[in-house]
Write a protein that holds these residues in place. Sequence first.
Motif, PDB file in Angstrom:
ATOM      1  N   UNK A 156      42.887 130.773  70.575  1.00 41.46           N
ATOM      2  CA  UNK A 156      41.712 130.353  69.795  1.00 41.46           C
ATOM      3  C   UNK A 156      40.618 131.425  69.832  1.00 41.46           C
ATOM      4  N   UNK A 157      40.462 132.097  70.948  1.00 40.67           N
ATOM      5  CA  UNK A 157      39.452 133.153  71.061  1.00 40.67           C
ATOM      6  C   UNK A 157      39.859 134.382  70.246  1.00 40.67           C
ATOM      7  N   UNK A 158      41.077 134.856  70.440  1.00 37.64           N
ATOM      8  CA  UNK A 158      41.518 136.089  69.785  1.00 37.64           C
ATOM      9  C   UNK A 158      41.768 135.919  68.291  1.00 37.64           C
ATOM     10  N   UNK A 159      42.387 134.826  67.899  1.00 33.67           N
ATOM     11  CA  UNK A 159      42.787 134.656  66.498  1.00 33.67           C
ATOM     12  C   UNK A 159      41.748 133.974  65.629  1.00 33.67           C
ATOM     13  N   UNK A 160      40.845 133.202  66.249  1.00 32.64           N
ATOM     14  CA  UNK A 160      39.918 132.407  65.440  1.00 32.64           C
ATOM     15  C   UNK A 160      38.455 132.629  65.805  1.00 32.64           C
ATOM     16  N   UNK A 161      38.177 133.543  66.721  1.00 37.92           N
ATOM     17  CA  UNK A 161      36.796 133.889  67.054  1.00 37.92           C
ATOM     18  C   UNK A 161      36.026 132.810  67.778  1.00 37.92           C
ATOM     19  N   UNK A 162      36.711 131.883  68.421  1.00 45.10           N
ATOM     20  CA  UNK A 162      36.018 130.848  69.181  1.00 45.10           C
ATOM     21  C   UNK A 162      35.656 131.373  70.567  1.00 45.10           C
ATOM     22  N   UNK A 163      34.677 130.762  71.179  1.00 43.30           N
ATOM     23  CA  UNK A 163      34.218 131.151  72.506  1.00 43.30           C
ATOM     24  C   UNK A 163      34.965 130.331  73.559  1.00 43.30           C
ATOM     25  N   UNK A 164      35.300 130.976  74.664  1.00 46.10           N
ATOM     26  CA  UNK A 164      35.966 130.271  75.758  1.00 46.10           C
ATOM     27  C   UNK A 164      35.208 130.521  77.058  1.00 46.10           C
ATOM     28  N   UNK A 165      35.170 129.489  77.875  1.00 44.42           N
ATOM     29  CA  UNK A 165      34.606 129.603  79.221  1.00 44.42           C
ATOM     30  C   UNK A 165      35.423 128.726  80.153  1.00 44.42           C
ATOM     31  N   UNK A 166      35.610 129.172  81.380  1.00 41.39           N
ATOM     32  CA  UNK A 166      36.351 128.326  82.330  1.00 41.39           C
ATOM     33  C   UNK A 166      35.674 126.965  82.484  1.00 41.39           C
ATOM     34  N   UNK A 167      36.455 125.925  82.633  1.00 45.80           N
ATOM     35  CA  UNK A 167      35.911 124.598  82.881  1.00 45.80           C
ATOM     36  C   UNK A 167      35.040 124.693  84.134  1.00 45.80           C
ATOM     37  N   UNK A 168      33.782 124.225  84.067  1.00 47.20           N
ATOM     38  CA  UNK A 168      32.855 124.419  85.185  1.00 47.20           C
ATOM     39  C   UNK A 168      32.977 123.364  86.289  1.00 47.20           C
ATOM     40  N   UNK A 169      34.196 123.040  86.653  1.00 53.55           N
ATOM     41  CA  UNK A 169      34.465 122.123  87.756  1.00 53.55           C
ATOM     42  C   UNK A 169      35.835 122.491  88.291  1.00 53.55           C
ATOM     43  N   UNK A 170      36.002 122.401  89.587  1.00 55.46           N
ATOM     44  CA  UNK A 170      37.283 122.777  90.172  1.00 55.46           C
ATOM     45  C   UNK A 170      38.299 121.667  89.931  1.00 55.46           C
ATOM     46  N   UNK A 171      39.196 121.910  88.981  1.00 58.91           N
ATOM     47  CA  UNK A 171      40.274 120.949  88.705  1.00 58.91           C
ATOM     48  C   UNK A 171      41.617 121.525  89.112  1.00 58.91           C
ATOM     49  N   UNK A 172      41.604 122.714  89.716  1.00 58.23           N
ATOM     50  CA  UNK A 172      42.850 123.340  90.134  1.00 58.23           C
ATOM     51  C   UNK A 172      43.589 123.946  88.958  1.00 58.23           C
ATOM     52  N   UNK A 173      44.809 124.313  89.204  1.00 56.60           N
ATOM     53  CA  UNK A 173      45.667 124.913  88.173  1.00 56.60           C
ATOM     54  C   UNK A 173      46.597 123.847  87.596  1.00 56.60           C
ATOM     55  N   UNK A 174      46.978 124.050  86.360  1.00 56.02           N
ATOM     56  CA  UNK A 174      47.946 123.193  85.683  1.00 56.02           C
ATOM     57  C   UNK A 174      49.294 123.903  85.769  1.00 56.02           C
ATOM     58  N   UNK A 175      50.253 123.260  86.407  1.00 53.09           N
ATOM     59  CA  UNK A 175      51.587 123.844  86.550  1.00 53.09           C
ATOM     60  C   UNK A 175      52.467 123.422  85.382  1.00 53.09           C
ATOM     61  N   UNK A 176      53.031 124.396  84.694  1.00 51.58           N
ATOM     62  CA  UNK A 176      53.982 124.116  83.633  1.00 51.58           C
ATOM     63  C   UNK A 176      55.381 124.285  84.201  1.00 51.58           C
ATOM     64  N   UNK A 177      56.191 123.259  84.010  1.00 51.25           N
ATOM     65  CA  UNK A 177      57.558 123.249  84.513  1.00 51.25           C
ATOM     66  C   UNK A 177      58.534 122.991  83.376  1.00 51.25           C
ATOM     67  N   UNK A 178      59.747 123.447  83.574  1.00 49.39           N
ATOM     68  CA  UNK A 178      60.858 123.109  82.694  1.00 49.39           C
ATOM     69  C   UNK A 178      61.622 122.002  83.425  1.00 49.39           C
ATOM     70  N   UNK A 179      61.969 120.925  82.698  1.00 48.03           N
ATOM     71  CA  UNK A 179      62.595 119.750  83.299  1.00 48.03           C
ATOM     72  C   UNK A 179      63.845 119.394  82.502  1.00 48.03           C
ATOM     73  N   UNK A 180      64.933 119.045  83.220  1.00 46.82           N
ATOM     74  CA  UNK A 180      66.171 118.656  82.548  1.00 46.82           C
ATOM     75  C   UNK A 180      66.954 117.699  83.436  1.00 46.82           C
ATOM     76  N   UNK A 181      67.923 117.039  82.831  1.00 52.96           N
ATOM     77  CA  UNK A 181      68.779 116.117  83.572  1.00 52.96           C
ATOM     78  C   UNK A 181      69.603 116.884  84.609  1.00 52.96           C
ATOM     79  N   UNK A 182      69.678 116.363  85.832  1.00 50.45           N
ATOM     80  CA  UNK A 182      70.434 117.026  86.905  1.00 50.45           C
ATOM     81  C   UNK A 182      71.898 117.222  86.516  1.00 50.45           C
ATOM     82  N   UNK A 183      72.446 116.309  85.751  1.00 53.93           N
ATOM     83  CA  UNK A 183      73.867 116.427  85.380  1.00 53.93           C
ATOM     84  C   UNK A 183      74.147 117.638  84.478  1.00 53.93           C
TER      85      UNK A 183
END
Length: 181
Positions: free
Chosen positions: A139-166
């Motif tokens: 959004x910042x690079x392609x559309x010129x919007x402004x970004x700022x880190x969320x001003x509260x400690x919410x930690x990191x968001x972990x992205x995982x790949x999930x699939x059936x064990x079988x």
Amino acid sequence: ARLQQCAPGMALQVMTADRQQALDLLDADRVDLSLGWLDGKPGHLQTEFLMNESLFCVFRRDHPIARRRGRFDIKAVLSFPHLVVSATGTGRAIFDDLLARRGLRREALVAVTNFTVVPQLLHNSEMIGVFTSLAADVFRKSFGLTTRPVPIDVGKISTNMVWQARHHGDKRHHWLRDQIK
């Protein structure tokens, strides 16, 4: 193009779903794998960590919050209406869960089910969106919007790949997972 070269004749279908819907789709064998954040991993599923991301506030360059002489804090961020992208269109996303854990909430003025209209809506309003660093950077690079880190400690968001064990040992499934990494 890479998919066409590596697997001619294969078609990839991408679906948008919230966390619970994604698990339900996996359980019903309607999808081969899911990408996203999970609260916990059910035992019948396999996961692979892909990345950690921070959350960023996204808004137009001349937004009142950018012009304030005061501090950029969570109280100021929550004082403005928000644009929420939610697979279900309910107006709730991961940021809302993280806020609720701290006894906070935001006003979702507009909820959409995908990112297509986000730049237009943010450019023409006083709304603020909260997105992962990858989305915020686009959004910042392609559309010129402004970004700022969320001003509260919410930690990191972990992205995982999930699939059936079988499917863990299936060569075709393994190939697909390798392509996504």
